[in-house]
Design a protein around this motif. Structure first.
Motif, PDB file in Angstrom:
ATOM      1  N   ALA A  27      -2.783 -13.063   3.588  1.00 61.38           N
ATOM      2  CA  ALA A  27      -3.418 -12.633   2.341  1.00 61.38           C
ATOM      3  C   ALA A  27      -4.856 -13.130   2.257  1.00 61.38           C
ATOM      4  O   ALA A  27      -5.763 -12.386   1.871  1.00 61.38           O
ATOM      5  CB  ALA A  27      -2.607 -13.140   1.144  1.00 61.38           C
ATOM      6  N   MET A  28      -5.077 -14.383   2.651  1.00 61.09           N
ATOM      7  CA  MET A  28      -6.442 -14.937   2.607  1.00 61.09           C
ATOM      8  C   MET A  28      -7.352 -14.228   3.607  1.00 61.09           C
ATOM      9  O   MET A  28      -8.526 -13.984   3.339  1.00 61.09           O
ATOM     10  CB  MET A  28      -6.406 -16.447   2.866  1.00 61.09           C
ATOM     11  N   GLU A  29      -6.793 -13.862   4.766  1.00 62.22           N
ATOM     12  CA  GLU A  29      -7.588 -13.133   5.756  1.00 62.22           C
ATOM     13  C   GLU A  29      -7.986 -11.757   5.211  1.00 62.22           C
ATOM     14  O   GLU A  29      -9.135 -11.344   5.326  1.00 62.22           O
ATOM     15  CB  GLU A  29      -6.797 -12.980   7.056  1.00 62.22           C
ATOM     16  N   TYR A  30      -7.026 -11.041   4.611  1.00 57.42           N
ATOM     17  CA  TYR A  30      -7.338  -9.741   4.010  1.00 57.42           C
ATOM     18  C   TYR A  30      -8.395  -9.895   2.912  1.00 57.42           C
ATOM     19  O   TYR A  30      -9.328  -9.102   2.815  1.00 57.42           O
ATOM     20  CB  TYR A  30      -6.090  -9.103   3.404  1.00 57.42           C
ATOM     21  N   LEU A  46       4.361 -12.690  -1.277  1.00 58.82           N
ATOM     22  CA  LEU A  46       4.517 -14.143  -1.294  1.00 58.82           C
ATOM     23  C   LEU A  46       5.106 -14.601  -2.624  1.00 58.82           C
ATOM     24  O   LEU A  46       6.000 -15.438  -2.655  1.00 58.82           O
ATOM     25  CB  LEU A  46       3.145 -14.787  -1.059  1.00 58.82           C
ATOM     26  N   LEU A  47       4.622 -14.018  -3.720  1.00 62.40           N
ATOM     27  CA  LEU A  47       5.099 -14.422  -5.046  1.00 62.40           C
ATOM     28  C   LEU A  47       6.535 -13.970  -5.323  1.00 62.40           C
ATOM     29  O   LEU A  47       7.201 -14.557  -6.161  1.00 62.40           O
ATOM     30  CB  LEU A  47       4.151 -13.911  -6.127  1.00 62.40           C
ATOM     31  N   LYS A  57      -0.799 -17.190  -7.280  1.00 57.55           N
ATOM     32  CA  LYS A  57      -1.028 -16.523  -8.569  1.00 57.55           C
ATOM     33  C   LYS A  57      -2.518 -16.412  -8.850  1.00 57.55           C
ATOM     34  O   LYS A  57      -3.009 -15.358  -9.249  1.00 57.55           O
ATOM     35  CB  LYS A  57      -0.356 -17.286  -9.709  1.00 57.55           C
ATOM     36  N   GLN A  58      -3.247 -17.516  -8.634  1.00 60.69           N
ATOM     37  CA  GLN A  58      -4.695 -17.501  -8.863  1.00 60.69           C
ATOM     38  C   GLN A  58      -5.394 -16.542  -7.913  1.00 60.69           C
ATOM     39  O   GLN A  58      -6.293 -15.801  -8.302  1.00 60.69           O
ATOM     40  CB  GLN A  58      -5.268 -18.904  -8.696  1.00 60.69           C
ATOM     41  N   LEU A  64      -7.217  -8.970  -7.938  1.00 63.52           N
ATOM     42  CA  LEU A  64      -7.166  -7.914  -8.956  1.00 63.52           C
ATOM     43  C   LEU A  64      -8.519  -7.774  -9.641  1.00 63.52           C
ATOM     44  O   LEU A  64      -8.999  -6.668  -9.879  1.00 63.52           O
ATOM     45  CB  LEU A  64      -6.073  -8.213  -9.981  1.00 63.52           C
ATOM     46  N   ASP A  65      -9.140  -8.914  -9.953  1.00 64.51           N
ATOM     47  CA  ASP A  65     -10.460  -8.875 -10.587  1.00 64.51           C
ATOM     48  C   ASP A  65     -11.500  -8.234  -9.670  1.00 64.51           C
ATOM     49  O   ASP A  65     -12.369  -7.499 -10.126  1.00 64.51           O
ATOM     50  CB  ASP A  65     -10.916 -10.282 -10.976  1.00 64.51           C
TER      51      ASP A  65
END
Length: 189
Positions: A27-30, A46-47, A57-58, A64-65
């Motif tokens: 997710a961090m790589e994407y 993951l959630l 969550k953060q 999303l933002d």
């Protein structure tokens, strides 16, 4: 990293940890590559496994933002039926709605309370009388959409594209008073 309660079986526990670590890295790589839809999907996966993972969550909110490129502030009157926001949402895009203000639900009734006619009852019984609700209509006809609860705020991914309509949930709104200001952030058509 905040891990959820892990299973007792050592092999299953290792698989669980491994998935969480790998999903977080992916997710961090994407996100780093600004592939926000893929990052959103990875964080959401993951959630599902670790619903209390605060960093995920953060990060999901951050993604999303980042996808929400447009924003519009609209006024919603308590005394009107469905109100066209002029906002055309895009299917699959994240939507953030935040509402502030107060309104008054005015009905005269006796000790038996208020009977809501069947044609105005919503299938979602979590929607409270007087709450802010919305509908996304692909055709501009309210009947083509499914009403959903917003309340003070709602974050979701649009399951369809179309015009966003808002209103106070009440079957006879003409005697209501007040307005709420609603901020909608997403990517609009």
């Amino acid at each position: 990293m905040q891990l959820p309660k892990l299973p007792d079986d050592p092999k299953l526990k290792d698989l669980h940890r491994e998935f969480i670590v790998k999903a977080e890295r992916l997710a961090m790589e994407y996100e780093r590559r600004q592939e926000f839809t893929a990052a959103q999907s990875a964080y959401e996966s993951l959630l599902r496994i670790a619903p209390d993972h605060s960093l995920a969550k953060q990060a999901l909110q951050r993604v999303l933002d980042a996808q929400a490129q447009d924003k519009r502030l609209v006024r919603v009157s308590a005394s009107e039926e469905w109100q066209d926001t002029g906002i055309k949402l895009i299917k699959g895009m994240p939507v953030h709605i935040l509402a502030k203000g107060t309104w008054t639900l005015s009905h005269e009734m006796g000790p038996e309370g208020l009977v809501i006619p069947d044609e105005y009852k919503l299938k979602d019984n979590r929607i409270k009388l007087g709450s802010l609700i919305g509908v996304i209509s692909p055709s501009g006809n309210i009947q083509d959409g499914r009403p959903f609860r917003i309340g003070e705020s709602k974050d979701f991914t649009a399951d369809r594209g179309g015009t966003l309509f808002l209103r106070m949930y009440d079957f006879a709104p003409s005697d209501n008073e007040g307005t709420v200001m609603v901020l909608v952030r997403s990517t609009f058509e």
